[in-house]
Design a protein around this motif. Structure first.
Motif, short mmCIF file in Angstrom:
data_model
loop_
_atom_site.label_atom_id
_atom_site.label_comp_id
_atom_site.label_asym_id
_atom_site.label_seq_id
_atom_site.Cartn_x
_atom_site.Cartn_y
_atom_site.Cartn_z
N LYS A 408 -28.11 13.74 14.06
CA LYS A 408 -29.39 13.38 13.47
C LYS A 408 -29.24 13.27 11.96
N ILE A 409 -30.02 12.39 11.36
CA ILE A 409 -30.04 12.23 9.90
C ILE A 409 -31.39 12.73 9.38
N TRP A 410 -31.32 13.59 8.35
CA TRP A 410 -32.51 14.19 7.77
C TRP A 410 -32.64 13.76 6.31
N PRO A 411 -33.77 13.19 5.91
CA PRO A 411 -33.97 12.90 4.49
C PRO A 411 -34.09 14.20 3.71
N ALA A 412 -33.45 14.28 2.56
CA ALA A 412 -33.52 15.50 1.74
C ALA A 412 -33.14 15.18 0.31
N GLN A 413 -33.94 15.66 -0.61
CA GLN A 413 -33.60 15.58 -2.03
C GLN A 413 -33.20 16.94 -2.59
N PHE A 414 -33.53 18.01 -1.82
CA PHE A 414 -33.12 19.36 -2.21
C PHE A 414 -32.59 20.10 -0.99
N VAL A 415 -31.48 20.81 -1.19
CA VAL A 415 -30.96 21.73 -0.19
C VAL A 415 -30.74 23.07 -0.87
N PHE A 416 -31.23 24.14 -0.22
CA PHE A 416 -31.01 25.49 -0.73
C PHE A 416 -30.17 26.25 0.28
N VAL A 417 -29.04 26.74 -0.19
CA VAL A 417 -28.06 27.40 0.68
C VAL A 417 -28.32 28.89 0.68
N ALA A 418 -28.74 29.41 1.84
CA ALA A 418 -29.10 30.83 1.97
C ALA A 418 -28.31 31.44 3.13
N ILE A 419 -26.99 31.45 2.98
CA ILE A 419 -26.14 31.92 4.09
C ILE A 419 -25.49 33.26 3.76
N GLY A 420 -26.10 34.01 2.84
CA GLY A 420 -25.64 35.37 2.59
C GLY A 420 -24.81 35.51 1.33
N PHE A 421 -24.24 36.70 1.19
CA PHE A 421 -23.51 37.07 -0.02
C PHE A 421 -22.12 37.57 0.36
N GLU A 422 -21.16 37.32 -0.51
CA GLU A 422 -19.77 37.68 -0.22
C GLU A 422 -19.38 39.05 -0.77
N GLY A 423 -20.12 39.55 -1.74
CA GLY A 423 -19.76 40.83 -2.32
C GLY A 423 -20.03 40.84 -3.81
N PRO A 424 -19.57 41.87 -4.51
CA PRO A 424 -19.82 41.94 -5.96
C PRO A 424 -19.00 40.89 -6.71
N GLU A 425 -19.49 40.52 -7.87
CA GLU A 425 -18.75 39.58 -8.71
C GLU A 425 -17.48 40.25 -9.22
N THR A 426 -16.38 39.52 -9.14
CA THR A 426 -15.07 40.15 -9.36
C THR A 426 -14.77 40.44 -10.82
N SER A 427 -15.42 39.76 -11.76
CA SER A 427 -15.09 39.96 -13.17
C SER A 427 -15.30 41.41 -13.60
N LEU A 428 -16.37 42.03 -13.12
CA LEU A 428 -16.67 43.40 -13.52
C LEU A 428 -15.76 44.40 -12.81
N THR A 429 -15.53 44.19 -11.52
CA THR A 429 -14.65 45.12 -10.79
C THR A 429 -13.24 45.08 -11.36
N GLU A 430 -12.81 43.90 -11.79
CA GLU A 430 -11.46 43.79 -12.37
C GLU A 430 -11.40 44.51 -13.71
N GLN A 431 -12.45 44.39 -14.50
CA GLN A 431 -12.43 45.05 -15.81
C GLN A 431 -12.40 46.57 -15.68
N PHE A 432 -13.12 47.10 -14.70
CA PHE A 432 -13.10 48.54 -14.48
C PHE A 432 -11.82 48.99 -13.76
N GLY A 433 -11.16 48.03 -13.11
CA GLY A 433 -9.94 48.37 -12.38
C GLY A 433 -10.19 49.04 -11.05
N VAL A 434 -11.41 48.90 -10.52
CA VAL A 434 -11.70 49.53 -9.23
C VAL A 434 -11.18 48.66 -8.08
N LYS A 435 -10.75 49.32 -7.04
CA LYS A 435 -10.23 48.60 -5.87
C LYS A 435 -11.38 47.98 -5.08
N VAL A 436 -11.13 46.80 -4.56
CA VAL A 436 -12.08 46.10 -3.71
C VAL A 436 -11.42 45.88 -2.36
#
Length: 493
Positions: A408-436
């Protein structure tokens, strides 16, 4: 127990709501409180079940059962029945730092495990909880609790979501000096920008933050740890650091056309909308505007539903929400027995609104997006999908299979992707040196410690994406461990 026969005499009464076609014209909260007399009857339905499952707070097959913060639900239900609202508030505040949040946005797994729910509709726990705390503020029963002593210990909390606020609250109350760092311009984390105003008005969040400030907690806003202040600087300045940074790395779709203009991550959409509303009542134009457009939300969860409700209030031309799973059953399935949370079909607020405005439920089930098509200017034009079939394999596991001829083809000018989260942002965990580990900060539920001395983690960053009540629980528990740590550290010195 105030009325032994209450559960037989009174029916569950749902809290009153603003009519869908009326409430979509504004951004205010849509849920009303019941009258005191109605709530008295709802409290009387609590049935003195002997072993109340409503406050046990465990996970069964990955789903929350009962209240993770172990609210004393039967006790304050009985007090509400007796009209002892202030005593009910005292009982509620013994376990819950922020009932004004949970009473509005928690999905209430406590009600799913209510003993009455075996045969009848559950006790209206969530509505009672919200009214207790609201009465507390309205009547001036809630005042700043200023700690009488200060230990001299300093603790930094990074992130001002429910886990960060709960840990800061508890540590402040035992006398430690707590500073909360938040990179956004307002405190509250996802409570502020991730949950739409019509579910949780931001004055409610700001009221609690102001109270915490009066009690001695410092909030440093517009400050990104790792850029404006380093991890090393924090570890030198504070006796302990708690990472309550959430699981804010959103999952993206990677397929043909997914880089088209008009494809956004759901949280970016919700955040821009709320911030513009608060900053200027949308006068600044700094938000994603779907007015007059065809909107598709990919992802069948609560965040997706919030995107649906937001687009409706922006007066989109049409809105559809795609989910990969079948429609849920009207009643509990054989493998979804009490006291687990009932995984059943519900008409949430956003779907009521879509029904009222467009004449149909916006949800589409067992559907998979195959590709997105751009126009000549790179803007999103349409989505191509195919229906799926969920099949039980010989090995006992389900798999999905495409249904030939269902494209099927759906007309759309906006798509919002709400398929969850992968985890914390890595920049901060790397700076603290904590294991992920498995996209979570590696810190056990026993002591919440990371591999870095004096650095702790709690909330979604440690546990993974979960409910607000689990975030509060995590904040409470990490506060205990940090208190033990800084206290023992002082003794050793």
């Amino acid at each position: 127990m105030g009325k032994p026969t209450g559960f037989m005499e009174y029916q569950r009464e749902k809290g009153k709501e603003v009519a869908p076609l009326k409430r979509i014209k504004n951004w205010g909260e849509y849920a009303y409180k019941l009258s005191d007399e109605s709530l008295r009857k709802q409290g009387a339905r609590c049935m003195d079940c002997g072993t109340p499952f409503c406050h046990m707070g465990i996970e069964i097959r990955g789903a929350t059962t009962g209240c993770p913060i172990n609210n004393l639900i039967p006790e304050w239900n009985d007090l509400v029945y007796r009209g002892k609202w202030q005593e009910a508030l005292n009982r509620l505040m013994m376990t819950n730092n922020f009932p004004e949040f949970t009473g509005r946005v928690c999905p209430a797994p406590c009600e799913g495990s209510c003993t009455l729910a075996i045969t009848d509709p559950a006790v209206s726990i969530k509505n009672i909880e919200r009214t207790i705390i609201d009465k507390g503020f309205e009547n001036g029963w809630i005042t700043p609790r200023i700690p009488t002593i200060r230990t001299g210990k300093k603790i930094a909390v990074i992130g001002s979501g429910p886990a960060g606020l709960a840990s800061a609250d508890n540590l402040n109350q035992v006398g430690h000096s707590v500073t909360v760092y938040e990179r956004a311009d307002r405190a509250g984390g996802l409570l502020m920008y991730g949950i739409p105003n019509m579910k949780l008005e931001k004055e409610i969040v700001e009221r609690r933050v102001h109270l915490l400030q009066q009690e001695g907690i410092d909030f440093i806003l517009n400050t990104e740890v790792g850029r404006d202040i380093t991890a090393e600087e924090l570890k030198l300045q504070y006796d302990a650091v708690i990472l309550c940074i959430g699981a804010q790395k959103q999952r993206a779709l990677h397929m043909e056309g997914s880089n088209a203009e008009g494809v956004y991550l759901a949280m970016d959409y919700l955040t821009s909308t709320t911030k513009s509303l608060l900053d200027s009542n949308f006068a600044d134009g700094q938000f994603i505007n779907t007015k007059g457009k065809d909107v598709i939300v990919i992802g069948g969860g609560d965040t997706g539903a919030d995107c649906v409700a937001t687009a409706i209030r922006q007066n989109c031309r049409s809105v559809v929400q795609f989910g990969k799973h079948p429609q849920l059953p009207a009643s509990r399935a054989e493998d979804n027995q009490w006291p687990t949370d009932p995984n059943i079909f519900k008409l949430e607020y956003a779907y009521e609104e879509a029904n009222a405005k467009y004449g149909k439920d916006p949800r589409e089930y067992l559907i998979q997006t195959k590709k997105m098509i751009k126009d000549k200017d790179g803007r999103l034009k349409e989505l191509h999908t195919i229906q799926m079939e969920k099949i039980l394999g010989e090995d006992g596991f389900y798999f999905f299979k495409e249904v030939p001829g269902s494209e099927k083809i759906w007309p759309a000018q906006f798509v919002f992707v709400a398929i969850g989260f992968e985890g914390p942002e890595t920049s901060l965990t790397e700076q603290f040196g904590v294991k992920v580990l498995n996209k979570r900060i590696a810190a056990s539920a026993k002591d919440y410690t990371t591999n870095v001395e004096g650095v702790f983690a709690a909330g979604d960053a440690r546990k993974g994406q979960s409910l607000i009540v689990w975030a509060i629980k995590e904040g409470q528990e990490v506060a205990k461990r940090v208190n033990d740590y800084v206290t023992n550290k002082a003794v050793v010195r």
